[in-house]
Design a protein around this motif. Structure first.
Motif, PDB file in Angstrom:
ATOM      1  N   ILE A 118      10.484  10.585  -7.023  1.00 49.38           N
ATOM      2  CA  ILE A 118       8.619  10.178  -6.709  1.00 49.38           C
ATOM      3  C   ILE A 118       7.969  10.259  -5.060  1.00 49.38           C
ATOM      4  CG2 ILE A 118       6.878   8.369  -7.513  1.00 49.38           C
ATOM      5  CD1 ILE A 118       9.437   8.318  -9.642  1.00 49.38           C
ATOM      6  N   THR A 119       9.484   9.646  -4.673  1.00 47.81           N
ATOM      7  CA  THR A 119       8.482   9.000  -2.557  1.00 47.81           C
ATOM      8  C   THR A 119       8.024  10.633  -2.509  1.00 47.81           C
ATOM      9  OG1 THR A 119       9.807   6.821  -3.625  1.00 47.81           O
ATOM     10  CG2 THR A 119       9.209   7.347  -0.928  1.00 47.81           C
ATOM     11  N   VAL A 120       9.645  11.245  -2.466  1.00 46.87           N
ATOM     12  CA  VAL A 120       9.968  12.362  -2.076  1.00 46.87           C
ATOM     13  C   VAL A 120       8.370  13.238  -1.819  1.00 46.87           C
ATOM     14  CG1 VAL A 120      10.456  15.199  -2.067  1.00 46.87           C
ATOM     15  CG2 VAL A 120      12.474  12.246  -1.349  1.00 46.87           C
ATOM     16  N   LEU A 476       3.050   0.350   6.971  1.00 47.94           N
ATOM     17  CA  LEU A 476       3.402  -0.866   7.301  1.00 47.94           C
ATOM     18  C   LEU A 476       3.566  -1.729   5.992  1.00 47.94           C
ATOM     19  CD1 LEU A 476       0.228  -0.893   9.473  1.00 47.94           C
ATOM     20  CD2 LEU A 476       1.922  -1.890  10.562  1.00 47.94           C
ATOM     21  N   LEU A 477       3.060  -1.376   4.549  1.00 52.50           N
ATOM     22  CA  LEU A 477       2.966  -1.692   3.400  1.00 52.50           C
ATOM     23  C   LEU A 477       4.438  -1.510   3.268  1.00 52.50           C
ATOM     24  CD1 LEU A 477      -0.182  -0.463   1.044  1.00 52.50           C
ATOM     25  CD2 LEU A 477       0.225  -2.857   2.204  1.00 52.50           C
ATOM     26  N   ALA A 478       5.433  -0.877   3.906  1.00 50.72           N
ATOM     27  CA  ALA A 478       6.385  -0.662   3.658  1.00 50.72           C
ATOM     28  C   ALA A 478       7.810  -1.370   4.306  1.00 50.72           C
ATOM     29  CB  ALA A 478       7.307   0.810   3.656  1.00 50.72           C
ATOM     30  N   ILE A 487       6.631   2.820  -3.820  1.00 56.35           N
ATOM     31  CA  ILE A 487       4.368   2.292  -4.792  1.00 56.35           C
ATOM     32  C   ILE A 487       3.295   2.391  -3.630  1.00 56.35           C
ATOM     33  CG2 ILE A 487       3.293   0.302  -5.497  1.00 56.35           C
ATOM     34  CD1 ILE A 487       5.122   1.727  -7.606  1.00 56.35           C
ATOM     35  N   SER A 488       4.168   2.081  -2.744  1.00 52.13           N
ATOM     36  CA  SER A 488       3.317   2.442  -1.242  1.00 52.13           C
ATOM     37  C   SER A 488       2.999   4.137  -1.220  1.00 52.13           C
ATOM     38  CB  SER A 488       3.437   1.558   0.424  1.00 52.13           C
ATOM     39  OG  SER A 488       4.790   2.602   0.291  1.00 52.13           O
ATOM     40  N   VAL A 493      -0.726   8.449  -1.457  1.00 52.62           N
ATOM     41  CA  VAL A 493      -1.621   9.691  -2.163  1.00 52.62           C
ATOM     42  C   VAL A 493      -3.127   8.975  -2.651  1.00 52.62           C
ATOM     43  CG1 VAL A 493      -1.525  11.306  -4.500  1.00 52.62           C
ATOM     44  CG2 VAL A 493       0.616  10.866  -2.678  1.00 52.62           C
ATOM     45  N   LEU A 494      -3.247   8.813  -3.233  1.00 52.46           N
ATOM     46  CA  LEU A 494      -4.622   8.551  -3.966  1.00 52.46           C
ATOM     47  C   LEU A 494      -5.781   8.160  -3.480  1.00 52.46           C
ATOM     48  CD1 LEU A 494      -3.748   5.341  -7.002  1.00 52.46           C
ATOM     49  CD2 LEU A 494      -4.674   7.693  -7.483  1.00 52.46           C
TER      50      LEU A 494
END
Length: 656
Positions: A118-120, A476-478, A487-488, A493-494
């Protein structure tokens, strides 16, 4: 592509890692039940008292998984079908063989819901948003201002800049963007593009190790490390090591590497000369009394059974390209035809066409027009193009894009005849004649990389700020552990979509679905290797061969084995196969397993030996006109340097 050569290193790997004793004999002698060999990945000391104990523990489950691994490796090498299709066979086989693999249906399908997958997927979309904003293009356009005509500076800037950019967005679009820029730079400064494209590929490859999100292999390795060791990679986990490697590679390329790269393509050659079209393009004129007058192009040329293609029709100064089949021929029409000398006689037998021997069909001659402008362009076939493993008729290419194909280049090999029988592979280049409408379609089509023109973008500083700001926010969130990277990335993407950086259609087009399905398919195989104890058994077999070596040497051996494996199958499959074995080897040695995970990750990400070891090597293979051996010649010294340097750097920062 050179599949016989790809088999060579795999023989070494199989003999050293997958060799096993006569399992049926040992299993019968032991009297142990299947699955008796069990272990805990939390053990940190040597796992076995003797080799005999290990041999008794060999089970039918291990045999089935080893055979399955061998079958998949051979299929990956031979590629009877696309790699993602082969990978999708794995969940099915793992479920069918669940009595031996030990996997449930949910485990066999877990690759589709895996965080790495999902991250990829999300990172492909984020990279596309940054790419389309124009910020990278602005940087690359300054190349000639920085380098001038100094070849060493060109090699240094291209490898260094591509490496740094590839540290934050996927290296595949980075290379796709650089290819036309590099070729343009070579033409302008009289430098052969062959001297610059391997440094581009190697630089992007090394830069792909700078951060967690640089490549999909880093994300996959992080996920496997978390499952096996309870420790995933932080965002900048190995940035310091990767940066030192990038510097070492940079020094190698500007001192030794570029001297080893041959000039396969002459920078001063006109494009028709580069493709050796002189003997394959001829201009004819329709005579006043010709019986073909009033007939359509289809009617005239369907009578010719030989390999003959009408590239262009010229009428009163106006030039026409495909579609030409329904055009009626008139007296004094000029026809530019692609064929060889032998087939010219097939045309002349109609007594209706006359050769214009004084006309030299060049790029300028083909493009010069009073009507709609025509362009002679080169396009590269990337790894995920729909053209892969298809011929022109199978892909309906000529009708779909209304263009004429003059020649095809694969590495150093040129094909001018029987083009409709040519089966395409990643890295192939097409020399095609197109109109403006077709050119616009090709520019926006991710199935092709236009290698002979720099795309002109209307850059918007607002779009750049939105795209770069979104990517920075994801990072930064990661980095500060506010949100998990998966999730970040999805949140990013959104934001890309709702801020207008990407349309919904562009989101789907930006994803390399072959990589996604490949990941989803091979991840469960790693689970099967762990569940059945196969990884631990293979680690034991490796140690039985190398028991006299120190852990540092064995660490270097894992780097070398992973490199060899990556050069014959995909990077992601290498990660799945090798990390569990590396972790179990570390446990049996009684040392820290994390450096073993890192060394496999670096080896899979930096595979320089062949054009098939990494998809970005394939992307420059055709545009550089390279021979297969060029990568071996240039890549072997760098690979040997990394085989020594990378393990030493890893154990310096992450002691055993």
């Amino acid at each position: 592509m050179k599949k016989s050569l790809r088999m060579v290193p795999i023989v070494f790997i199989i003999l050293n890692m997958l060799a096993f004793p006569a399992c049926a004999h040992h299993e019968a002698a032991s009297g142990l039940e299947d699955g008796a060999f069990q272990y805990s990945l939390q053990d940190t000391g040597p796992a076995f008292e003797s080799g005999r104990e290990m041999e008794k523990s060999f089970s039918s489950e291990m045999l089935v998984v080893i055979i399955l691994v061998l079958i998949i490796i051979v299929l990956f090498i031979l590629e009877p079908v696309r790699l993602d299709f082969i990978a999708l066979m794995l969940p099915i086989l793992l479920i069918i063989l669940s009595d031996w693999t030990g996997l449930t249906t949910s485990q066999a399908l877990s690759g589709f819901s895996n965080e790495a997958t999902i991250t990829v997927l999300a990172m492909f979309i984020l990279s596309a948003g940054v790419y389309r904003s124009g910020v990278v293009q602005i940087l690359v356009e300054k190349l000639s201002l920085i380098t001038g005509e100094d070849e060493v500076k060109q090699v240094g800037v291209i490898s260094g800049l591509s490496g740094l950019i590839a540290g934050v967005i996927n290296n595949t679009p980075v290379v796709a963007l650089f290819i036309p820029m590099v070729r343009e730079l070579g033409q302008r400064t009289k430098t052969s593009p062959s001297k610059l494209l391997i440094p581009l590929s190697y630089g992007a490859m090394m830069g792909g190790m700078l951060t967690l999100i640089s490549t999909n292999t880093n994300l996959l390795a992080s996920n496997i490390s978390d499952r096996l060791l309870g420790r995933s990679f932080s965002f900048f986990e190995f940035t310091h090591i990767a940066f030192l490697c990038l510097v070492i590679g940079f020094i190698y390329l500007i001192t030794i590497g570029y001297k080893l790269i041959p000039e396969r393509i002459d920078a001063e050659e006109e494009i028709t000369e580069e493709y050796e079209m002189g003997n394959f393009l001829t201009e004819f004129v329709v005579k006043e009394n010709s019986p073909v007058i009033g007939k359509t192009v289809r009617e005239v040329f369907s009578e010719a059974e030989e390999d003959i293609d009408l590239v262009q029709m010229i009428r009163e100064g106006e030039k026409f390209v495909e579609p030409l089949e329904n055009k009626y021929l008139q007296a004094n029409d000029h026809l530019v035809i692609r064929t060889d000398e032998q087939n010219l006689f097939d045309l002349l037998k109609y007594q209706s066409l006359e050769i214009l021997p004084q006309v030299n069909v060049t790029e300028q001659h083909l493009e010069q027009s009073e009507g709609e402008s025509q362009r002679l362009i080169e396009v590269v076939i990337p790894n995920d193009s729909f053209l892969i493993d298809q011929t022109l008729p199978e892909a309906n290419f000529l009708e779909r894009y209304n263009c004429s194909i003059l020649a095809i280049r694969r590495g150093e090999e040129l094909t001018h005849t029987s083009l409709e029988e040519f089966t395409f592979a990643p890295g192939d280049m097409l020399l095609i004649m197109v109109g403006e409408k077709t050119l616009e379609r090709l520019r926006d089509n991710r199935n092709f990389i236009i290698a002979s023109e720099i795309e002109n973008y209307n850059y918007s500083s607002t779009d750049i700020l939105k795209a770069v700001g979104t990517l920075l926010g994801v990072i930064l969130l990661a980095v500060f552990n506010i949100l998990p990277i998966v999730i970040s990335a999805l949140l990013g993407v959104l934001v890309m979509i709702f801020s207008g950086c990407l349309s919904p259609e562009e989101v789907y087009e930006s994803v390399n679905w072959e990589i996604i399905f490949l990941l989803a398919g091979v991840i469960p195989l790693g689970l099967a290797m762990e569940e059945t104890g196969t990884a631990r058994y293979l680690a034991f077999r490796l140690l039985s061969i190398t028991e006299f070596l120190s852990p540092v040497i064995i660490l270097g051996l894992f780097y070398l084995l992973t490199v060899l494996l990556t050069n014959v199958i995909s990077r992601n499959a290498s990660i799945v196969f090798m990390i569990p074995i590396a972790v179990d080897t570390a446990y049996q040695l009684g040392v820290n397993a994390f450096p073993f995970v890192l060394v496999v990750t670096f080896a899979a990400g930096c595979s320089f030996l062949t054009p098939v070891g990494n998809q970005i090597n394939l992307m420059v293979y055709g545009p550089g006109g390279y021979k297969f051996k060029d990568f071996i010649k240039v890549g072997t010294p760098l690979q040997l340097i990394f085989t020594v340097v990378v393990p030493l750097l890893i154990i310096f920062f992450f002691p055993l």
